[in-house]
Design a protein around this motif. Structure first.
Motif, PDB file in Angstrom:
ATOM      1  N   ASP A  34       0.866  -1.168   0.000  1.00 28.87           N
ATOM      2  CA  ASP A  34       0.000   0.000   0.000  1.00 28.87           C
ATOM      3  C   ASP A  34       0.907   1.223   0.000  1.00 28.87           C
ATOM      4  OD1 ASP A  34      -2.198   1.638   0.009  1.00 28.87           O
ATOM      5  OD2 ASP A  34      -2.982   0.959   1.945  1.00 28.87           O
ATOM      6  N   GLY A  35       0.553   2.208  -0.783  1.00 29.27           N
ATOM      7  CA  GLY A  35       1.366   3.413  -0.868  1.00 29.27           C
ATOM      8  C   GLY A  35       0.859   4.312  -1.976  1.00 29.27           C
ATOM      9  N   PRO A  36       1.714   5.212  -2.473  1.00 24.18           N
ATOM     10  CA  PRO A  36       1.293   6.169  -3.494  1.00 24.18           C
ATOM     11  C   PRO A  36       0.722   5.521  -4.755  1.00 24.18           C
ATOM     12  CG  PRO A  36       3.453   6.744  -2.616  1.00 24.18           C
ATOM     13  CD  PRO A  36       3.089   5.414  -2.030  1.00 24.18           C
ATOM     14  N   PHE A  71       3.488  -2.743  -7.096  1.00 25.97           N
ATOM     15  CA  PHE A  71       4.596  -3.179  -6.237  1.00 25.97           C
ATOM     16  C   PHE A  71       5.889  -2.464  -6.625  1.00 25.97           C
ATOM     17  CE2 PHE A  71       1.613  -6.377  -5.044  1.00 25.97           C
ATOM     18  CZ  PHE A  71       1.976  -6.725  -3.750  1.00 25.97           C
ATOM     19  N   ARG A  72       6.132  -2.323  -7.915  1.00 24.50           N
ATOM     20  CA  ARG A  72       7.339  -1.631  -8.384  1.00 24.50           C
ATOM     21  C   ARG A  72       7.387  -0.201  -7.863  1.00 24.50           C
ATOM     22  NH1 ARG A  72       6.621  -0.297 -14.194  1.00 24.50           N
ATOM     23  NH2 ARG A  72       5.398   1.312 -13.169  1.00 24.50           N
ATOM     24  N   ASP A  73       6.269   0.505  -7.950  1.00 20.69           N
ATOM     25  CA  ASP A  73       6.246   1.919  -7.590  1.00 20.69           C
ATOM     26  C   ASP A  73       6.193   2.159  -6.078  1.00 20.69           C
ATOM     27  OD1 ASP A  73       6.350   2.383 -10.303  1.00 20.69           O
ATOM     28  OD2 ASP A  73       4.246   2.972 -10.487  1.00 20.69           O
ATOM     29  N   ASN A  74       5.545   1.272  -5.322  1.00 22.89           N
ATOM     30  CA  ASN A  74       5.466   1.478  -3.868  1.00 22.89           C
ATOM     31  C   ASN A  74       6.794   1.196  -3.181  1.00 22.89           C
ATOM     32  OD1 ASN A  74       2.838   2.393  -3.821  1.00 22.89           O
ATOM     33  ND2 ASN A  74       1.951   0.430  -3.230  1.00 22.89           N
ATOM     34  N   GLY A  75       7.499   0.159  -3.587  1.00 23.31           N
ATOM     35  CA  GLY A  75       8.806  -0.140  -3.006  1.00 23.31           C
ATOM     36  C   GLY A  75       8.778  -0.773  -1.623  1.00 23.31           C
ATOM     37  N   TYR A  76       7.603  -1.056  -1.095  1.00 23.36           N
ATOM     38  CA  TYR A  76       7.443  -1.725   0.197  1.00 23.36           C
ATOM     39  C   TYR A  76       6.413  -2.833   0.029  1.00 23.36           C
ATOM     40  CZ  TYR A  76       9.907   2.119   2.426  1.00 23.36           C
ATOM     41  OH  TYR A  76      10.862   3.034   2.798  1.00 23.36           O
ATOM     42  N   LEU A  77       6.534  -3.888   0.857  1.00 18.96           N
ATOM     43  CA  LEU A  77       5.556  -4.968   0.815  1.00 18.96           C
ATOM     44  C   LEU A  77       5.554  -5.722   2.130  1.00 18.96           C
ATOM     45  CD1 LEU A  77       7.287  -7.821   0.461  1.00 18.96           C
ATOM     46  CD2 LEU A  77       7.431  -7.037  -1.883  1.00 18.96           C
ATOM     47  N   CYS A  78       4.531  -6.546   2.300  1.00 22.83           N
ATOM     48  CA  CYS A  78       4.441  -7.429   3.458  1.00 22.83           C
ATOM     49  C   CYS A  78       4.214  -8.842   2.949  1.00 22.83           C
ATOM     50  CB  CYS A  78       3.303  -7.000   4.389  1.00 22.83           C
ATOM     51  SG  CYS A  78       3.279  -7.942   5.936  1.00 22.83           S
ATOM     52  N   ALA A 104     -11.416  -6.952   1.648  1.00 22.29           N
ATOM     53  CA  ALA A 104     -12.605  -6.964   2.507  1.00 22.29           C
ATOM     54  C   ALA A 104     -12.844  -8.343   3.132  1.00 22.29           C
ATOM     55  CB  ALA A 104     -13.832  -6.541   1.703  1.00 22.29           C
ATOM     56  N   ALA A 105     -12.203  -9.378   2.618  1.00 19.23           N
ATOM     57  CA  ALA A 105     -12.431 -10.741   3.091  1.00 19.23           C
ATOM     58  C   ALA A 105     -11.649 -11.095   4.356  1.00 19.23           C
ATOM     59  CB  ALA A 105     -12.081 -11.725   1.978  1.00 19.23           C
ATOM     60  N   ALA A 106     -10.829 -10.170   4.873  1.00 20.66           N
ATOM     61  CA  ALA A 106     -10.032 -10.454   6.073  1.00 20.66           C
ATOM     62  C   ALA A 106      -9.776  -9.156   6.832  1.00 20.66           C
ATOM     63  CB  ALA A 106      -8.706 -11.104   5.672  1.00 20.66           C
ATOM     64  N   ASP A 107      -9.201  -9.296   8.023  1.00 23.70           N
ATOM     65  CA  ASP A 107      -8.838  -8.137   8.830  1.00 23.70           C
ATOM     66  C   ASP A 107      -7.348  -7.867   8.664  1.00 23.70           C
ATOM     67  OD1 ASP A 107     -11.418  -7.772   9.895  1.00 23.70           O
ATOM     68  OD2 ASP A 107     -11.044  -9.320  11.410  1.00 23.70           O
ATOM     69  N   TRP A 108      -6.997  -6.582   8.562  1.00 25.60           N
ATOM     70  CA  TRP A 108      -5.626  -6.164   8.282  1.00 25.60           C
ATOM     71  C   TRP A 108      -5.212  -5.054   9.233  1.00 25.60           C
ATOM     72  CZ3 TRP A 108      -3.518  -8.993   4.307  1.00 25.60           C
ATOM     73  CH2 TRP A 108      -4.430  -9.664   3.480  1.00 25.60           C
ATOM     74  N   HIS A 109      -3.935  -4.928   9.479  1.00 28.21           N
ATOM     75  CA  HIS A 109      -3.380  -3.746  10.137  1.00 28.21           C
ATOM     76  C   HIS A 109      -2.006  -3.493   9.519  1.00 28.21           C
ATOM     77  CE1 HIS A 109      -1.800  -6.994  12.743  1.00 28.21           C
ATOM     78  NE2 HIS A 109      -0.822  -6.171  13.038  1.00 28.21           N
ATOM     79  N   THR A 110      -1.260  -2.535  10.005  1.00 29.10           N
ATOM     80  CA  THR A 110       0.024  -2.192   9.389  1.00 29.10           C
ATOM     81  C   THR A 110       1.121  -2.093  10.442  1.00 29.10           C
ATOM     82  OG1 THR A 110      -0.392   0.178   9.553  1.00 29.10           O
ATOM     83  CG2 THR A 110      -1.062  -0.897   7.501  1.00 29.10           C
ATOM     84  N   LEU A 111       2.351  -2.176   9.948  1.00 29.36           N
ATOM     85  CA  LEU A 111       3.533  -1.944  10.781  1.00 29.36           C
ATOM     86  C   LEU A 111       4.310  -0.795  10.151  1.00 29.36           C
ATOM     87  CD1 LEU A 111       4.697  -5.595  11.620  1.00 29.36           C
ATOM     88  CD2 LEU A 111       3.568  -3.971  13.134  1.00 29.36           C
ATOM     89  N   ALA A 112       5.615  -0.925  10.050  1.00 27.30           N
ATOM     90  CA  ALA A 112       6.504   0.162   9.616  1.00 27.30           C
ATOM     91  C   ALA A 112       6.223   0.663   8.198  1.00 27.30           C
ATOM     92  CB  ALA A 112       7.964  -0.284   9.734  1.00 27.30           C
ATOM     93  N   SER A 113       6.005  -0.233   7.243  1.00 28.65           N
ATOM     94  CA  SER A 113       5.919   0.183   5.842  1.00 28.65           C
ATOM     95  C   SER A 113       4.555   0.697   5.428  1.00 28.65           C
ATOM     96  CB  SER A 113       6.293  -0.991   4.923  1.00 28.65           C
ATOM     97  OG  SER A 113       5.218  -1.914   4.815  1.00 28.65           O
ATOM     98  N   GLY A 114       3.528   0.373   6.195  1.00 32.46           N
ATOM     99  CA  GLY A 114       2.166   0.726   5.800  1.00 32.46           C
ATOM    100  C   GLY A 114       1.514  -0.328   4.924  1.00 32.46           C
ATOM    101  N   SER A 115       2.243  -1.395   4.597  1.00 29.45           N
ATOM    102  CA  SER A 115       1.665  -2.487   3.806  1.00 29.45           C
ATOM    103  C   SER A 115       0.722  -3.306   4.674  1.00 29.45           C
ATOM    104  CB  SER A 115       2.769  -3.387   3.262  1.00 29.45           C
ATOM    105  OG  SER A 115       3.611  -2.671   2.383  1.00 29.45           O
ATOM    106  N   PRO A 116      -0.380  -3.808   4.092  1.00 31.95           N
ATOM    107  CA  PRO A 116      -1.344  -4.575   4.881  1.00 31.95           C
ATOM    108  C   PRO A 116      -0.749  -5.857   5.463  1.00 31.95           C
ATOM    109  CG  PRO A 116      -2.338  -3.811   2.845  1.00 31.95           C
ATOM    110  CD  PRO A 116      -0.863  -3.546   2.734  1.00 31.95           C
ATOM    111  N   PHE A 125       6.086 -10.590   7.421  1.00 28.99           N
ATOM    112  CA  PHE A 125       7.360  -9.888   7.291  1.00 28.99           C
ATOM    113  C   PHE A 125       7.109  -8.559   6.587  1.00 28.99           C
ATOM    114  CE2 PHE A 125       8.188 -14.446   7.121  1.00 28.99           C
ATOM    115  CZ  PHE A 125       9.236 -14.611   8.026  1.00 28.99           C
ATOM    116  N   ASP A 126       7.286  -7.463   7.279  1.00 27.33           N
ATOM    117  CA  ASP A 126       7.099  -6.120   6.729  1.00 27.33           C
ATOM    118  C   ASP A 126       8.432  -5.698   6.122  1.00 27.33           C
ATOM    119  OD1 ASP A 126       5.379  -3.928   6.322  1.00 27.33           O
ATOM    120  OD2 ASP A 126       6.207  -2.890   8.056  1.00 27.33           O
TER     121      ASP A 126
END
Length: 173
Positions: A34-36, A71-78, A104-116, A125-126
């Motif tokens: 998740d990102g720009p 994924f290429r443009d965000n540069g972060y993933l989980c 919508a099919a699951a519950d998500w939260h974020t850590l350092a990168s903002g990725s779900p 692994f963030d």
């Protein structure tokens, strides 16, 4: 015999390779970002450890997929390693379902990168994408782990012989 003297072998056929890969069991993961560039996720079994200094994973992503530019443009993933019982979620993220319905099919939260980060995943692994190498149809994303969350209360999920299998934890450690 030197490398230059090795015989030329016939090429391995694509279907033979794919059938052989069905014999290679692997953890099932949902890779999210998740990102720009937006929010996206896909199912992958092509994930593995590279090194522990710095903690790094690799994730393989086909460049022809609709999520690749995100994924290429965000540069972060989980990397969310799925637990037993996540089969439907894996199938949902592996298909053509719209992104909003997938998340919508699951519950998500974020850590350092903002990725779900998937609630109830076996481990998440963030990561920051540190390097990308292109091979054939895929990019290999080398991902430095920025944070992680483990869930020791559930069992694992593997993909083997074109099907899901539960990996049961041993009682004694």
């Amino acid at each position: 015999m030197s490398v230059h003297e090795l015989p030329v072998l016939p090429a391995v056929e694509r279907d033979a390779f794919r059938n052989a890969m069905a014999c290679l069991g692997a953890a099932v993961n949902i890779i999210t970002t998740d990102g720009p560039a937006g929010r996206a996720g896909f199912t992958a079994s092509a994930v593995c450890s590279v090194t522990d200094s710095p903690p790094t994973l690799l994730v393989c992503l086909n460049r022809s997929t609709s999520v690749w530019p995100i994924f290429r443009d965000n540069g972060y993933l989980c990397v969310n390693t799925l637990a037993a019982g996540h089969e439907e979620l894996s199938t949902l993220f592996g298909g053509k379902t719209p992104m909003a319905e997938r998340f919508a099919a699951a519950d998500w939260h974020t850590l350092a990168s903002g990725s779900p980060l998937l609630d109830g995943a076996l481990v998440s692994f963030d990561c920051k994408v540190a390097q990308v190498v292109s091979v054939g149809t895929h990019d290999i994303l080398f991902c430095e782990v920025q944070a992680l969350v483990r869930n020791d209360e559930t069992h694992g999920l593997a993909w083997f012989d074109r099907g899901y299998h539960h990996l049961l934890r041993q009682d004694a450690r």
